[in-house]
Scaffold this motif. Sequence first.
Motif, short mmCIF file in Angstrom:
data_model
loop_
_atom_site.label_atom_id
_atom_site.label_comp_id
_atom_site.label_asym_id
_atom_site.label_seq_id
_atom_site.Cartn_x
_atom_site.Cartn_y
_atom_site.Cartn_z
N ARG A 1 15.70 -48.95 31.61
CA ARG A 1 16.28 -50.26 31.36
C ARG A 1 15.24 -51.38 31.51
N VAL B 1 20.78 -55.35 27.74
CA VAL B 1 20.36 -53.98 28.06
C VAL B 1 21.29 -53.37 29.11
N ASN B 2 21.64 -54.13 30.14
CA ASN B 2 22.49 -53.60 31.22
C ASN B 2 23.89 -53.27 30.74
N ARG C 1 14.01 -53.84 28.47
CA ARG C 1 14.05 -55.30 28.52
C ARG C 1 12.72 -55.90 28.07
N ALA D 1 18.05 -60.86 27.43
CA ALA D 1 17.58 -59.47 27.30
C ALA D 1 18.15 -58.57 28.40
N ALA D 2 18.09 -59.04 29.64
CA ALA D 2 18.57 -58.22 30.75
C ALA D 2 20.07 -57.91 30.66
#
Length: 476
Positions: free
Chosen positions: A154, A142-143, A158, A138-139
């Motif tokens: 952000r 998104v990043n 997440r 997920a991180a």
Amino acid sequence: MFSLPTFHLRKKPPSKFGRWISDKLEKQFGSTQFSHGQIFSMLIPLILDQFFINLIGVLTTSMISSSSQESVAAVSVVGPIINLLLCIFTAVSAGGTVIVAQYKGHGDAEKMRKAAGQVVLVAFLLALLICLIFVAFAAPIVNVMFGAADEVIRAKARDYMIGSAISLITFSIYEGIFAVFRGVGATKTCLRLTIIINAIHLFASMLFINVLRLDIVGTALSLNVARLIGGVMALYLILRPNAFITLRWKDFLHWEKKMLQSIVKMAIPFAVEQVFFNGGSILVQTYMVQLGTANVAANAVANSVLSLMYAPAMAVATLSITIVGQCVGAGDRKLAKWYGKKMTILGTGIIVLSLAVLYPLSPVILHFYHPEPETLGIISRLLLIGVIPMPFFWAMSNVLPNVLRAAGDVNFPSVVSLITMWVVRVGAGYLVAVPLKFGIEGVWVCMGLEWAIRSLIFSLRYRGKKWLSRKAVAES
């Protein structure tokens, strides 16, 4: 014992005015294949279904707005990714519906039951795989995709992505079962269960967001609670002895290779179209974050309200597949073309009526979102830009492609939709919004332009004969 609620209305003899209206509707929509009563008896539940789902979306988005503008933006940027995943399940569901319906038509109850179990199994395994990937990454996702967004957005994105990915597991269960019910014709059961699931989602959102103040985590929790209950209820309905089609637990676990291949073969073409189409929406979100939090939040709210306005007309687009498809299946292609025109006119009339009722109420609806003054001004401009072209182009650009697909002309509307999406809404939208600095309003202008171009292309296709020369599924 649990059972879905049913509602009965006492019928009254029609008045003279009622008979006059009935005669007019029969003249406009009645034929040797359908009476106007049959058409509207199918349309009204679809309208209620679409409107209810979109209304719940408006109310839940408004509750998220009460938390913070960053929460709305977080849901907005992740939304296209979640929609992309849901479309994959929709494709599997559509393939399963066809297979189950074919076995029902052949009267083969044993294979119908086995196919039903395979639909649910495929959906569940797919959901499990997707959940593991999106929870684990997920991180980074998104990043990479939304690195230009604020850190607060952000972080919330997440959390929402993880919660939504987990909810797909139970969503896959009842979506797979819905596919089975649609295949055997139990559409009212799907509608009732949809209403219950969305009502639970609404009340859970009120509890977790407004009462307990859990912000974005509350949004994800409410989604998981509603889908968990929906999955359990759907399982009960299909496992009970007096169901439309009764499955056993072993039907979910037995691997039927040929049936799985049939379901996947039916699902892949639709899935590819939806993946690329929603991929375009994701790209729009990636460059939209450059315009600032207020613009991202305004876009989310405006899309939510606009979806409520075109929800009744979307029901006509769905109904057109059934109406035109059955005419083609009956071998009456002239009637299929006639109903294609009638469905488009009906869609236009309903969207005009919907806008006439709901657009004047938009200030009241927007009040529930608690927008900041800067955001409210942007939302109002976006809604005006979106509403102006809708009576002229929305029905032709959304109903007509379903008319073409119902006759077996599947590839043409998919290719046109993808090209116009990527060239106009994604490409031209970026050019107008960022380099030319017209902002979010420029993206919405391009959306209206896309509708207009699609309308022209689909109208020209409909006026020709090639789309009616395709081999229909019913004839294969």
